[in-house]
Design a protein around this motif. Structure first.
Motif, mmCIF file in Angstrom:
data_model
loop_
_atom_site.group_PDB
_atom_site.id
_atom_site.type_symbol
_atom_site.label_atom_id
_atom_site.label_comp_id
_atom_site.label_asym_id
_atom_site.label_seq_id
_atom_site.Cartn_x
_atom_site.Cartn_y
_atom_site.Cartn_z
ATOM 1 N N LYS A 239 43.988 43.497 42.530
ATOM 2 C CA LYS A 239 44.485 42.453 41.628
ATOM 3 C C LYS A 239 44.115 41.042 42.074
ATOM 4 O O LYS A 239 44.024 40.134 41.251
ATOM 5 C CB LYS A 239 45.998 42.585 41.474
ATOM 6 N N GLU B 65 39.201 38.320 42.166
ATOM 7 C CA GLU B 65 38.882 37.732 40.871
ATOM 8 C C GLU B 65 37.408 37.375 40.725
ATOM 9 O O GLU B 65 36.918 37.205 39.603
ATOM 10 C CB GLU B 65 39.747 36.493 40.645
ATOM 11 N N TYR C 144 40.047 43.893 37.709
ATOM 12 C CA TYR C 144 40.791 42.631 37.682
ATOM 13 C C TYR C 144 39.908 41.402 37.874
ATOM 14 O O TYR C 144 40.424 40.292 38.009
ATOM 15 C CB TYR C 144 41.878 42.661 38.751
ATOM 16 N N HIS D 74 37.612 38.192 37.171
ATOM 17 C CA HIS D 74 37.503 37.187 36.105
ATOM 18 C C HIS D 74 36.120 36.542 36.076
ATOM 19 O O HIS D 74 35.721 35.987 35.060
ATOM 20 C CB HIS D 74 38.559 36.101 36.290
ATOM 21 N N ASN E 12 36.560 46.354 31.781
ATOM 22 C CA ASN E 12 37.575 46.533 30.740
ATOM 23 C C ASN E 12 37.901 47.992 30.544
ATOM 24 O O ASN E 12 37.549 48.605 29.541
ATOM 25 C CB ASN E 12 37.100 45.899 29.425
ATOM 26 N N TRP F 76 42.995 43.632 27.925
ATOM 27 C CA TRP F 76 41.839 43.650 28.805
ATOM 28 C C TRP F 76 41.877 42.433 29.711
ATOM 29 O O TRP F 76 42.563 41.457 29.452
ATOM 30 C CB TRP F 76 40.556 43.592 27.985
ATOM 31 N N THR F 77 41.051 42.483 30.734
ATOM 32 C CA THR F 77 40.872 41.317 31.589
ATOM 33 C C THR F 77 39.668 40.535 31.076
ATOM 34 O O THR F 77 38.572 41.076 30.953
ATOM 35 C CB THR F 77 40.622 41.734 33.044
ATOM 36 N N ARG F 78 39.876 39.290 30.771
ATOM 37 C CA ARG F 78 38.767 38.426 30.360
ATOM 38 C C ARG F 78 37.869 38.184 31.566
ATOM 39 O O ARG F 78 38.337 37.955 32.680
ATOM 40 C CB ARG F 78 39.334 37.116 29.844
ATOM 41 N N CYS F 79 36.571 38.221 31.342
ATOM 42 C CA CYS F 79 35.646 38.005 32.454
ATOM 43 C C CYS F 79 34.407 37.249 31.985
ATOM 44 O O CYS F 79 33.865 37.528 30.913
ATOM 45 C CB CYS F 79 35.226 39.340 33.074
ATOM 46 N N GLY G 131 38.841 38.660 26.521
ATOM 47 C CA GLY G 131 40.047 39.448 26.766
ATOM 48 C C GLY G 131 40.718 39.908 25.492
ATOM 49 O O GLY G 131 41.471 40.886 25.500
#
Length: 623
Positions: A415, A418, A436, A438, A455, A470-473, A493
């Motif tokens: 987590k 990033e 996790y 970004h 994702n 979802w995790t924005r990246c 995301g």
């Protein structure tokens, strides 16, 4: 089955409370003895009542029947519970011939074949009891509340169920511990040091349920259940274990169940294992098998010459902060350092080419849930980073080596991690590997599976949980072959999950397929992300070229331009102006917005646009 009625019935000079039971569908009826009122010392259970059999004796009332000296069990009774607290003076037992469940020698109740001992009389054989050699199992509570001080076990391999000897005179007279045949049955009281007699070949599962020694010296390894109890709690745990017989079976997996152990010592001449400073190795010293979870050293250097670190060898270690692997190490077992709660630093062996996958059915990532491990530098020859390798760890930074070719599922799903830079050699990523992250740096034409790596559904959720966010990246995509140009590949995301295949197809080629990439625009739900996604497409678009977001850019032209100006993205801002989407009033507003911004080229172009259109504010007022 159902209870119909209850009544008292006099038989053999005693009164019995009978409960009628049966099945209406089959028409069968039987009776259960629920209570007894003695009239004499001979307790003979009735065989039947009114032509129907008495099948069970289950007494609700535990009031002692002290008068009873003799008990007769008829052939019809096939289920019975005898308690020496209820029959404390019972001296003789008889079972009617033909009973399919029970047999007796007058002093003990056995199964019909004599292989199970069910009950021993409380008053019979008060000084000594003998368990015959034919008995293979002593059932639960068989000797509870008996008064005989000595019990002989003719079969040394007899097994015993838990609580078979609780509250018995024999158990109280055994001292620190009890032995049943060649089995260590129970440690009766806490001791600092316990040496198990040489003749012991096995342990009962409840051997340490009442007390735990701090130092245990034994010829054989206790089973898993006993090892868990040796782990005890924070107030009482076994700290050191010595296994002295050279041919005893030794399973490192069983050792791990005693979580308080600080050292394990293996006797000289052991055929498979050896030990040094409380750590267990293979006999040849090439495999580190087990590092005690309670060992309090903060740092440990694995000895030179060790080639393999076994499965879960350091798992759940509570004190180690630093591990140093010599370059002789070429293999790590699944979960080798899993849940090392204080581990902060790992020096990897340069001989490692693979970090193995976890088992899909249990925790087993090599560094899974190492919560204080914040940085890692992978060795230069590593080619495969296994599934769940750093899952749930405390990673904030990781340096992935050039030469790494593939990662497994959720390998880097930490987590706090990033930002990740992927090497140009990376060919494929497993699902959820960057769950996790970004910001990711990746090379175009590599890292297949990047989108599902970022994702994916977290492993604790089912795949059908499509509403999981979802995790924005932001992926910074580099070109190979010396070209310094960098592209930006946004993974929104708020993108609907069923539209993600567009992103996946766009990335998984030798070049980014922007036709597929732009096709997901309509499925982005967040307005800010839609604006950002459209803005990123400006540099690769022309005014006359259709894109899924062309109409969006026309409709929100001022908003897009204002955002680009605020973010000082001069190249994108100038490209957007040239698309011609801005109205005269929008141009005037942008001139005011960019005043003093240092974006001279953009202001010059805005003024030129204003002059060419001949409308809006005059040049003087704009300046």
């Amino acid at each position: 089955m159902g209870v119909e009625k209850e009544f008292w019935y006099e038989y053999g000079g005693n009164r019995f409370c009978l409960e009628r039971t049966g099945s209406s569908s089959s028409g069968w009826t039987g009776y259960i003895v629920r209570g007894v009122r003695l009239g004499n010392a001979c307790l003979r259970l009735p065989e039947n009542y009114d032509g129907n059999p008495v099948v069970r004796w289950h007494m609700r009332d535990r009031t002692p029947l002290s008068m009873a000296r003799f008990l007769f069990i008829p052939a019809s009774v096939t289920e019975i519970f005898i308690d020496n607290r209820v029959l404390p003076q019972l001296e003789h037992l008889e079972v009617q011939e033909g009973n399919p469940r029970f047999s007796t020698d007058g002093q003990m109740l056995y199964s019909a074949d004599g292989r199970e001992l069910l009950y021993s009389l409380g008053a019979g054989w008060q000084d000594r009891a003998v368990v015959p050699s034919r008995v293979r199992r002593i059932r639960r509570k068989a000797f509870q509340y008996t008064v005989c001080g000595e019990i002989l076990f003719r079969n040394p391999d007899v097994s015993v169920e838990e609580n078979a000897f609780d509250h018995s005179a024999w158990k109280e007279r055994q001292g620190d511990f009890c032995l049943v045949g060649n089995m260590f049955y129970r440690l009766n009281r806490p001791v600092e040091r316990l040496r198990i007699p040489e003749g012991v070949r096995r342990f009962h599962e409840s051997a340490f349920s009442e007390a735990v020694p701090e130092y245990l010296d034994t010829p054989v390894l206790p089973p898993g259940g006993s090892m868990e109890k040796l782990g005890g709690n924070c107030y009482r745990q076994c700290r050191e274990l010595t296994i002295r017989r050279g041919r005893a079976a030794l399973d490192p997996g069983v050792l791990r169940r005693a979580r308080g152990l600080e050292a394990v010592h293996i006797g000289e001449g052991y055929r498979l294992y050896s030990s040094a400073d409380g750590v267990v190795y293979s006999r040849d010293g090439r495999t580190l098998e087990y590092y005690p979870p309670g060992k309090m050293d903060k740092a440990f250097a694995i000895p030179e010459g060790v080639v393999k670190i076994a499965r879960s060898a350091f798992a759940q270690q509570r004190y180690l902060e630093e591990i140093h692997m010599p370059d002789s190490v070429t293999s790590l077992g699944m979960g080798a350092f899993c849940q090392c709660s204080r581990l902060r630093k790992v020096r990897f062996s340069e001989g490692l080419r693979e970090i193995p996958d976890a088992c899909p059915y249990q925790k087993g990532g090599v560094f899974e849930e190492c919560g204080r491990l914040e940085e890692a530098v992978l060795p230069g020859k590593l080619q495969y980073l296994g599934s769940y390798a750093f899952f749930g760890s405390g990673l904030r930074r990781i340096w992935l080596n050039e030469g790494l070719r593939q990662t497994g599922e959720y390998a880097l799903a930490a987590k706090r991690l990033e930002e990740v830079e992927l090497p140009a050699t990376l060919e494929r990523l497993g699902k959820g590997a960057l769950l996790y992250a970004h910001r990711v740096g990746a090379w175009i034409g590599t890292a297949r599976g990047l989108v599902p790596a970022l994702n994916a559904v977290p492993p604790e959720f089912a795949e059908k949980c499509a509403n999981v966010e979802w995790t924005r990246c932001m992926v910074h995509a580099y070109h190979r072959g010396g070209e310094e140009r960098e592209e930006v590949f946004l993974i929104p995301g708020s993108l609907k999950r069923d539209a993600a295949y567009h992103l996946d197809m766009a990335w998984n080629g030798e070049e980014i397929d922007y036709g597929e990439y732009d096709a997901c625009f309509a499925e982005i739900s967040d307005p800010e992300e839609r604006l950002e996604f459209a803005g990123l497409g400006i540099l690769r678009s022309t005014g006359g070229e259709y894109a899924p977001y062309t109409a969006y850019l026309r409709h929100t032209a001022l908003k897009v331009a204002s955002r680009l100006a605020e973010e000082r993205k001069e190249e994108e801002f100038l490209a957007f102006l040239k698309m011609g989407y801005l109205s005269d009033s929008a141009v005037s507003k942008l001139l005011k917005l960019t005043a003093g911004s240092g974006m001279a080229a953009c202001r010059t172009y805005l003024l030129k646009m204003q002059e060419e259109r001949g409308g809006g504010l005059n040049k003087k007022s704009a300046l």
